[in-house]
Design a protein around this motif. Sequence first.
Motif, PDB file in Angstrom:
ATOM      1  N   ARG A   1       2.100 -51.076   0.659  1.00 45.71           N
ATOM      2  CA  ARG A   1       2.906 -52.283   0.917  1.00 45.71           C
ATOM      3  C   ARG A   1       2.403 -53.095   2.114  1.00 45.71           C
ATOM      4  O   ARG A   1       2.757 -54.262   2.245  1.00 45.71           O
ATOM      5  CB  ARG A   1       4.351 -51.888   1.153  1.00 45.71           C
ATOM      6  CG  ARG A   1       4.993 -51.272  -0.058  1.00 45.71           C
ATOM      7  CD  ARG A   1       6.456 -50.965   0.185  1.00 45.71           C
ATOM      8  NE  ARG A   1       7.008 -50.292  -0.966  1.00 45.71           N
ATOM      9  CZ  ARG A   1       7.570 -49.101  -0.940  1.00 45.71           C
ATOM     10  NH1 ARG A   1       7.666 -48.445   0.191  1.00 45.71           N
ATOM     11  NH2 ARG A   1       8.050 -48.557  -2.028  1.00 45.71           N
ATOM     12  N   HIS A   2       1.636 -52.440   2.981  1.00 43.00           N
ATOM     13  CA  HIS A   2       1.215 -53.087   4.235  1.00 43.00           C
ATOM     14  C   HIS A   2      -0.288 -52.908   4.448  1.00 43.00           C
ATOM     15  O   HIS A   2      -0.702 -52.179   5.349  1.00 43.00           O
ATOM     16  CB  HIS A   2       1.978 -52.488   5.420  1.00 43.00           C
ATOM     17  CG  HIS A   2       3.465 -52.562   5.281  1.00 43.00           C
ATOM     18  ND1 HIS A   2       4.177 -53.704   5.537  1.00 43.00           N
ATOM     19  CD2 HIS A   2       4.376 -51.633   4.890  1.00 43.00           C
ATOM     20  CE1 HIS A   2       5.465 -53.483   5.325  1.00 43.00           C
ATOM     21  NE2 HIS A   2       5.610 -52.235   4.920  1.00 43.00           N
ATOM     22  N   ARG A   3      -1.094 -53.572   3.638  1.00 46.87           N
ATOM     23  CA  ARG A   3      -2.552 -53.425   3.730  1.00 46.87           C
ATOM     24  C   ARG A   3      -3.102 -53.915   5.069  1.00 46.87           C
ATOM     25  O   ARG A   3      -4.200 -53.538   5.458  1.00 46.87           O
ATOM     26  CB  ARG A   3      -3.243 -54.168   2.589  1.00 46.87           C
ATOM     27  CG  ARG A   3      -2.925 -53.615   1.213  1.00 46.87           C
ATOM     28  CD  ARG A   3      -3.176 -52.146   1.089  1.00 46.87           C
ATOM     29  NE  ARG A   3      -4.580 -51.861   0.895  1.00 46.87           N
ATOM     30  CZ  ARG A   3      -5.081 -50.669   0.678  1.00 46.87           C
ATOM     31  NH1 ARG A   3      -4.289 -49.636   0.613  1.00 46.87           N
ATOM     32  NH2 ARG A   3      -6.362 -50.496   0.529  1.00 46.87           N
ATOM     33  N   ASP A   4      -2.351 -54.744   5.775  1.00 45.71           N
ATOM     34  CA  ASP A   4      -2.831 -55.242   7.069  1.00 45.71           C
ATOM     35  C   ASP A   4      -2.872 -54.133   8.124  1.00 45.71           C
ATOM     36  O   ASP A   4      -3.449 -54.320   9.190  1.00 45.71           O
ATOM     37  CB  ASP A   4      -1.996 -56.419   7.548  1.00 45.71           C
ATOM     38  CG  ASP A   4      -0.516 -56.098   7.682  1.00 45.71           C
ATOM     39  OD1 ASP A   4       0.020 -55.379   6.814  1.00 45.71           O
ATOM     40  OD2 ASP A   4       0.107 -56.587   8.646  1.00 45.71           O
ATOM     41  N   TYR A   5      -2.315 -52.962   7.815  1.00 46.81           N
ATOM     42  CA  TYR A   5      -2.383 -51.827   8.742  1.00 46.81           C
ATOM     43  C   TYR A   5      -3.637 -50.981   8.540  1.00 46.81           C
ATOM     44  O   TYR A   5      -3.695 -49.840   8.971  1.00 46.81           O
ATOM     45  CB  TYR A   5      -1.128 -50.957   8.621  1.00 46.81           C
ATOM     46  CG  TYR A   5       0.024 -51.508   9.415  1.00 46.81           C
ATOM     47  CD1 TYR A   5       0.299 -51.038  10.694  1.00 46.81           C
ATOM     48  CD2 TYR A   5       0.820 -52.526   8.900  1.00 46.81           C
ATOM     49  CE1 TYR A   5       1.336 -51.550  11.435  1.00 46.81           C
ATOM     50  CE2 TYR A   5       1.869 -53.058   9.634  1.00 46.81           C
ATOM     51  CZ  TYR A   5       2.122 -52.571  10.898  1.00 46.81           C
ATOM     52  OH  TYR A   5       3.155 -53.094  11.639  1.00 46.81           O
TER      53      TYR A   5
ATOM     54  N   LYS B   1      -3.389 -52.465  14.534  1.00 45.86           N
ATOM     55  CA  LYS B   1      -2.379 -51.985  13.585  1.00 45.86           C
ATOM     56  C   LYS B   1      -2.820 -50.678  12.931  1.00 45.86           C
ATOM     57  O   LYS B   1      -2.000 -49.788  12.705  1.00 45.86           O
ATOM     58  CB  LYS B   1      -2.092 -53.038  12.514  1.00 45.86           C
ATOM     59  CG  LYS B   1      -1.228 -54.172  13.009  1.00 45.86           C
ATOM     60  CD  LYS B   1      -0.861 -55.085  11.859  1.00 45.86           C
ATOM     61  CE  LYS B   1       0.118 -56.140  12.292  1.00 45.86           C
ATOM     62  NZ  LYS B   1       0.533 -56.982  11.161  1.00 45.86           N
TER      63      LYS B   1
ATOM     64  N   GLU C   1      -8.474 -57.063   4.002  1.00 43.46           N
ATOM     65  CA  GLU C   1      -7.913 -56.379   5.165  1.00 43.46           C
ATOM     66  C   GLU C   1      -8.621 -55.067   5.457  1.00 43.46           C
ATOM     67  O   GLU C   1      -8.772 -54.666   6.593  1.00 43.46           O
ATOM     68  CB  GLU C   1      -6.415 -56.079   4.941  1.00 43.46           C
ATOM     69  CG  GLU C   1      -5.547 -57.296   4.831  1.00 43.46           C
ATOM     70  CD  GLU C   1      -5.490 -57.845   3.408  1.00 43.46           C
ATOM     71  OE1 GLU C   1      -5.969 -57.183   2.461  1.00 43.46           O
ATOM     72  OE2 GLU C   1      -4.990 -58.952   3.242  1.00 43.46           O
TER      73      GLU C   1
ATOM     74  N   PHE D   1       3.395 -46.427   2.544  1.00 46.09           N
ATOM     75  CA  PHE D   1       3.425 -47.507   3.535  1.00 46.09           C
ATOM     76  C   PHE D   1       2.207 -48.414   3.378  1.00 46.09           C
ATOM     77  O   PHE D   1       2.336 -49.644   3.366  1.00 46.09           O
ATOM     78  CB  PHE D   1       3.481 -46.924   4.953  1.00 46.09           C
ATOM     79  CG  PHE D   1       3.504 -47.987   6.021  1.00 46.09           C
ATOM     80  CD1 PHE D   1       4.697 -48.595   6.375  1.00 46.09           C
ATOM     81  CD2 PHE D   1       2.334 -48.381   6.649  1.00 46.09           C
ATOM     82  CE1 PHE D   1       4.717 -49.588   7.347  1.00 46.09           C
ATOM     83  CE2 PHE D   1       2.341 -49.363   7.619  1.00 46.09           C
ATOM     84  CZ  PHE D   1       3.536 -49.975   7.977  1.00 46.09           C
ATOM     85  N   LEU D   2       1.027 -47.825   3.258  1.00 50.28           N
ATOM     86  CA  LEU D   2      -0.195 -48.630   3.150  1.00 50.28           C
ATOM     87  C   LEU D   2      -0.243 -49.454   1.858  1.00 50.28           C
ATOM     88  O   LEU D   2      -0.842 -50.533   1.841  1.00 50.28           O
ATOM     89  CB  LEU D   2      -1.436 -47.750   3.241  1.00 50.28           C
ATOM     90  CG  LEU D   2      -1.753 -47.201   4.623  1.00 50.28           C
ATOM     91  CD1 LEU D   2      -2.960 -46.276   4.556  1.00 50.28           C
ATOM     92  CD2 LEU D   2      -1.984 -48.328   5.627  1.00 50.28           C
TER      93      LEU D   2
END
Length: 188
Positions: free
Chosen positions: A97-101, A106, A184, A94-95
Motif C-alpha cells: 500500500r505504501h511503495r514510497d517506503y 522512509k 519508487e 504495508f509495502l
Amino acid sequence: MTKSRKRLTTLTTAAILTALAIIIPQVMPKIVIPPASFTLASHVPIMIGMLISPAVAVTVALGSTFGFLISGLPIEITFRALTHVIFAFFGATFLARHRDYTRGIKFQLFNLIIALIHTLCEVVMVYGLLTTGFSHLDGRHLGSLLLILGFGGFVQSLIDFNIAMFLVRAIHKVHPFELLKTPELIND
C-alpha cells in the motif's frame, strides 16, 4: 505483462526465493549461541519477498523455517524462524500500500520498525520456550540470552533488509524485474 504471465513470474520468483531461504541455513556462515543464531543473509529472501506480495513473503518465511528445521540447529532456532511469518506478512502488506517506503529515509524508518517487530516476535517466542521448560536450556541466563538475541537480531534484521534492497536495485539495473518495477523502488 499479461495476468497469466505475471502469475507465472510471481510463482517462479516465490519458488526461487523459497529455495534460497531453505539453502541459506545449510551453507551460510553462522554464529550460534543457543537460542540465538545469526546466519549471514538468512532474512534476505524473505525481505525480497516482502517487496513482491504478502503471499510471497509468507511462503518464503515458511520455506526459511523448513530450512532451519533441517539444518540441525537447536529447535528453538526453528521456532524463531517461524516467527518470521509475522513480520513478513505485516511488512509486505504495508509495502503493498505504501511503495514510497522503499527508498531513502522512509525505507530506513520502515526497516527500523520491521526490525523491531521481527526482534520482539523472536524474543517473545524464545522467552516462552525458556520459561515453559520446552527448551533444553531451561531459562539459564535468561536475561543475557534475551539481550544477545534482542540486540543481535535487531542489528542483523537491519543489515539484511539493506542487503535485500541493494540486491533488488542491482538486479533492476541489469534486468528490469517486472514484479518490482516501480519508480519508487529503483530510484534512490
